[in-house]
Write an enzyme that holds these catalytic residues in place. Sequence first.
Site, short mmCIF file in Angstrom:
data_model
loop_
_atom_site.label_atom_id
_atom_site.label_comp_id
_atom_site.label_asym_id
_atom_site.label_seq_id
_atom_site.Cartn_x
_atom_site.Cartn_y
_atom_site.Cartn_z
N TYR A 19 -51.98 35.87 -54.98
CA TYR A 19 -51.86 36.83 -53.86
C TYR A 19 -52.47 36.23 -52.59
O TYR A 19 -51.86 36.25 -51.53
CB TYR A 19 -52.55 38.14 -54.25
CG TYR A 19 -52.72 39.12 -53.13
CD1 TYR A 19 -51.61 39.77 -52.58
CD2 TYR A 19 -53.98 39.40 -52.61
CE1 TYR A 19 -51.77 40.68 -51.54
CE2 TYR A 19 -54.14 40.30 -51.58
CZ TYR A 19 -53.03 40.95 -51.05
OH TYR A 19 -53.19 41.84 -50.03
N GLU A 41 -53.04 50.18 -50.09
CA GLU A 41 -54.45 50.16 -49.67
C GLU A 41 -55.07 51.54 -49.83
O GLU A 41 -56.24 51.66 -50.21
CB GLU A 41 -54.60 49.67 -48.23
CG GLU A 41 -54.30 48.19 -48.04
CD GLU A 41 -55.31 47.24 -48.66
OE1 GLU A 41 -56.39 47.67 -49.12
OE2 GLU A 41 -55.01 46.03 -48.68
N TRP A 49 -59.28 45.84 -55.54
CA TRP A 49 -57.91 45.46 -55.23
C TRP A 49 -57.20 44.88 -56.44
O TRP A 49 -55.99 45.07 -56.61
CB TRP A 49 -57.88 44.48 -54.05
CG TRP A 49 -56.48 44.10 -53.68
CD1 TRP A 49 -55.90 42.87 -53.79
CD2 TRP A 49 -55.45 44.96 -53.17
NE1 TRP A 49 -54.59 42.91 -53.36
CE2 TRP A 49 -54.29 44.20 -52.98
CE3 TRP A 49 -55.41 46.33 -52.85
CZ2 TRP A 49 -53.10 44.73 -52.49
CZ3 TRP A 49 -54.22 46.86 -52.35
CH2 TRP A 49 -53.08 46.06 -52.18
#
Length: 190
Positions: A19, A41, A49
């Site tokens: 990522y 988010e 995350w």
Amino acid sequence: MSPLVRCGWADNDPLMSAYHDSEWGVPQRDPRMLWEMLMLEGFQAGLSWIVILRKREAFRAAFASFDPDVVARFGEADVERLMTDAGIVRARAKIEATIAGARLYVAMRDRGEDFADYAWSFTDGEPLRGDGHHVPASTALSERISKDMKKRGFKFVGPTIVYAWMQAVGIVNDHSADCFRRNPARAGRL
């Protein structure tokens, strides 16, 4: 050959590394993708995350590939369906905020306001660059964007979430000073 240096947070998991290497901090100009990342988010609030990243494909399946036109038509039956989907974060308020966010996105577009133009208007279309050493949780700009988004009706868009989104979509480049992704000219894909 010297080892590849990444931001410290990206070296502990292969999914996070991928990522980081291909997406985080890359200026995103696609309005739908900007909206998807804002919604993800919001789901991340209170979690790490990596949890969202691991569930990303399940989120995409559950939310019709984050097609705002489809998600905007979701109703109570869809909320209940999503509340039983173990592949996503099952938080009713976040699910409802995503559906409402799709309706806001569509309303903006129908008024002739492009979400990408909106997102980038706060920086005159240019990425900002952090100092490479200190990464704040929020900034005066993320507070201003947060306030504007809340005024428009978006939820789960506090200054910290907005700043994480700004980093993710490349509105701000917060790669560490020694990270290979810091300088766009050197930051090609692996």
